[in-house]
Scaffold this active site. Sequence first.
Site, PDB file in Angstrom:
ATOM      1  N   CYS A   1       0.763  -1.187  -0.038  1.00 15.99           N
ATOM      2  CA  CYS A   1       0.113   0.180  -0.040  1.00 15.99           C
ATOM      3  C   CYS A   1       0.739   1.327   0.044  1.00 15.99           C
ATOM      4  CB  CYS A   1      -0.949   0.151   1.149  1.00 15.99           C
ATOM      5  SG  CYS A   1      -2.056  -1.230   1.416  1.00 15.99           S
TER       6      CYS A   1
ATOM      7  N   GLU B   1       0.632   3.743   1.959  1.00 17.54           N
ATOM      8  CA  GLU B   1       1.095   4.591   3.238  1.00 17.54           C
ATOM      9  C   GLU B   1       2.357   3.749   3.785  1.00 17.54           C
ATOM     10  OE1 GLU B   1      -1.997   3.481   2.118  1.00 17.54           O
ATOM     11  OE2 GLU B   1      -3.602   4.076   3.367  1.00 17.54           O
TER      12      GLU B   1
HETATM   13  N1  THU Z   1      -4.453   0.317  -1.038  1.00 15.95           N
HETATM   14  C1  THU Z   1      -3.861   1.274  -0.592  1.00 15.95           C
HETATM   15  O1  THU Z   1      -2.466   1.584  -1.099  1.00 15.95           O
HETATM   16  N2  THU Z   1      -3.827   1.803   0.614  1.00 15.95           N
HETATM   17  C2  THU Z   1      -5.001   1.873   1.322  1.00 15.95           C
HETATM   18  O2  THU Z   1      -5.227   2.411   2.207  1.00 15.95           O
HETATM   19  C3  THU Z   1      -6.123   0.941   0.952  1.00 15.95           C
HETATM   20  C4  THU Z   1      -5.682  -0.030  -0.339  1.00 15.95           C
HETATM   21  C5  THU Z   1      -4.241  -0.410  -2.325  1.00 15.95           C
HETATM   22  C6  THU Z   1      -3.690  -1.796  -2.385  1.00 15.95           C
HETATM   23  C7  THU Z   1      -4.124  -2.161  -3.904  1.00 15.95           C
HETATM   24  O3  THU Z   1      -3.148  -1.956  -4.712  1.00 15.95           O
HETATM   25  C8  THU Z   1      -5.342  -1.314  -4.083  1.00 15.95           C
HETATM   26  O4  THU Z   1      -5.395  -0.112  -3.113  1.00 15.95           O
HETATM   27  C9  THU Z   1      -6.704  -1.971  -4.071  1.00 15.95           C
HETATM   28  O5  THU Z   1      -6.701  -2.754  -2.749  1.00 15.95           O
END
Ligand code: THU
Length: 131
Positions: free
Chosen positions: A53, A55
């Site tokens: 993710c 973050e």
């Molecule tokens: N994702 C994030 O990068 N941060 C979040 O807080 C929620 C989900 C991304 C992971 C994945 O690449 C996409 O969003 C769908 O889940």
Amino acid sequence: MTDLQLARLAVEALENAYAPYSRFRVGAALVTDDGAVFVGVNVENASYGLTVCAERVAIFNAVSSGHRKVARIAVACSNGQEVFPCGACRQVLHEFGPGMKVVTLAGDEKVSSYSLASLLPHSFGPQDLQK
Ligand code: THU
């Protein structure tokens, strides 16, 4: 830096997200206690479970440059709606700033700020490992 400015850095960053599978691009921008700024984007993988993710990428960028105290992190996503850090990211955020604020963005300018403590109550952290 205002919350809105930090959120706009997250929006700028999400252009670099690598999200060919979900098509859900996420950007994060954080500021450390000493004012340094780092960004991150979600980085997906053909082996889906290896996705990281935005973050966590932002946190790992900060730590890689020697910054371990995060004061605020802003998150933005490609559909323009408010998005919150997932549970795993909340835990990683806690490690490097239990007192941090999480800034979200809805639309172009509606920013909101939440304490990480409110998003991760009854947390487990470094202090729990001290004898
Ligand atoms: N994702 C994030 O990068 N941060 C979040 O807080 C929620 C989900 C991304 C992971 C994945 O690449 C996409 O969003 C769908 O889940």
